[in-house]
Motif scaffolding. Structure first.
Motif, PDB file in Angstrom:
ATOM      1  N   GLY A  89       0.836  -1.194   0.000  1.00 29.75           N
ATOM      2  CA  GLY A  89       0.000   0.000   0.000  1.00 29.75           C
ATOM      3  C   GLY A  89       0.866   1.237   0.000  1.00 29.75           C
ATOM      4  O   GLY A  89       2.059   1.185   0.307  1.00 29.75           O
ATOM      5  N   ASN A  90       0.230   2.309  -0.343  1.00 25.82           N
ATOM      6  CA  ASN A  90       0.928   3.577  -0.384  1.00 25.82           C
ATOM      7  C   ASN A  90      -0.094   4.658  -0.105  1.00 25.82           C
ATOM      8  O   ASN A  90      -1.063   4.795  -0.835  1.00 25.82           O
ATOM      9  N   GLY A  91       0.108   5.364   0.948  1.00 30.52           N
ATOM     10  CA  GLY A  91      -0.782   6.458   1.261  1.00 30.52           C
ATOM     11  C   GLY A  91      -1.677   6.181   2.440  1.00 30.52           C
ATOM     12  O   GLY A  91      -1.557   5.165   3.127  1.00 30.52           O
ATOM     13  N   GLU A  92      -2.567   7.132   2.651  1.00 26.51           N
ATOM     14  CA  GLU A  92      -3.433   7.125   3.817  1.00 26.51           C
ATOM     15  C   GLU A  92      -4.845   7.504   3.409  1.00 26.51           C
ATOM     16  O   GLU A  92      -5.095   7.913   2.276  1.00 26.51           O
ATOM     17  N   VAL A  93      -5.746   7.399   4.357  1.00 28.80           N
ATOM     18  CA  VAL A  93      -7.128   7.824   4.184  1.00 28.80           C
ATOM     19  C   VAL A  93      -7.512   8.622   5.423  1.00 28.80           C
ATOM     20  O   VAL A  93      -6.995   8.369   6.513  1.00 28.80           O
ATOM     21  N   ARG A  94      -8.381   9.623   5.247  1.00 26.83           N
ATOM     22  CA  ARG A  94      -8.888  10.430   6.363  1.00 26.83           C
ATOM     23  C   ARG A  94     -10.399  10.278   6.428  1.00 26.83           C
ATOM     24  O   ARG A  94     -11.092  10.324   5.405  1.00 26.83           O
ATOM     25  N   ILE A  95     -10.878  10.140   7.644  1.00 32.47           N
ATOM     26  CA  ILE A  95     -12.310  10.020   7.896  1.00 32.47           C
ATOM     27  C   ILE A  95     -12.682  11.080   8.929  1.00 32.47           C
ATOM     28  O   ILE A  95     -12.081  11.123  10.008  1.00 32.47           O
ATOM     29  N   PRO A  96     -13.656  11.930   8.620  1.00 33.06           N
ATOM     30  CA  PRO A  96     -14.067  12.919   9.621  1.00 33.06           C
ATOM     31  C   PRO A  96     -14.786  12.246  10.777  1.00 33.06           C
ATOM     32  O   PRO A  96     -15.571  11.320  10.583  1.00 33.06           O
ATOM     33  N   GLY A  97     -14.483  12.708  11.989  1.00 35.02           N
ATOM     34  CA  GLY A  97     -15.140  12.199  13.186  1.00 35.02           C
ATOM     35  C   GLY A  97     -16.027  13.271  13.781  1.00 35.02           C
ATOM     36  O   GLY A  97     -16.637  14.062  13.059  1.00 35.02           O
TER      37      GLY A  97
END
Length: 158
Positions: A89-97
């Motif tokens: 994998g490469n990278g990230e993910v953002r999820i608003p809380g």
């Protein structure tokens, strides 16, 4: 790279989104919101195992289809898998809380859930299920598509 779930994210101070659709546009910003780690697993470190709702996994994969950020030059192989078949994998993910909070997860999180039984914190699963993908796909900041850029983002010039 291991980070305990729900600890403060400190890897990078600037977040960089890349537009997955075109692969061309990028957007860097410095968030003021608190970023919390989720799903940063490493061989030899214990992690919670358990069932997750299928709707959660489907939604997380749908989010990952439109959001890709903090992509680095190298790839990270899943070190929980045997080396000869390990996905990378490469990278990230953002999820608003909740207001002022976002969750930072590695892009391999879906693999960790489906292949290794990882069970993310309930607050993260709830946040993923609450994502409005239609709004994300329609978002523009200011003129190109970037799913979920927080209201408190300070845009960085490149």
């Amino acid at each position: 790279m291991f980070y305990e779930d729900l600890t403060p994210y400190v890897y990078l101070d600037i977040d960089y989104f890349e537009d997955r659709e075109s692969g061309f546009y990028g957007l860097s910003y410095r968030p003021a919101y608190t970023r919390l780690n989720v799903g940063w697993l490493e061989v030899g470190r214990p992690y919670p195992i358990g069932p997750v709702p299928p709707a959660f996994t489907e939604k997380l994969e749908a989010v990952q289809a439109v959001q890709w950020m903090n992509v680095c030059l190298g790839l990270h192989e899943c070190d929980l898998c045997p080396p000869e078949g390990a996905p990378d994998g490469n990278g990230e993910v953002r999820i608003p809380g909740s207001p002022g909070v976002g969750y930072a997860a590695p892009f391999l999180i879906s693999h960790y859930i489906t292949a290794h039984g990882y069970q993310p914190p309930q607050v993260f699963m709830d946040a993923v299920l609450a994502v409005d993908l239609d709004a994300w796909v329609a978002a523009r900041w200011p003129e190109v598509p970037f799913p979920w850029v927080p209201d408190d983002a300070e845009r960085m010039e490149e």
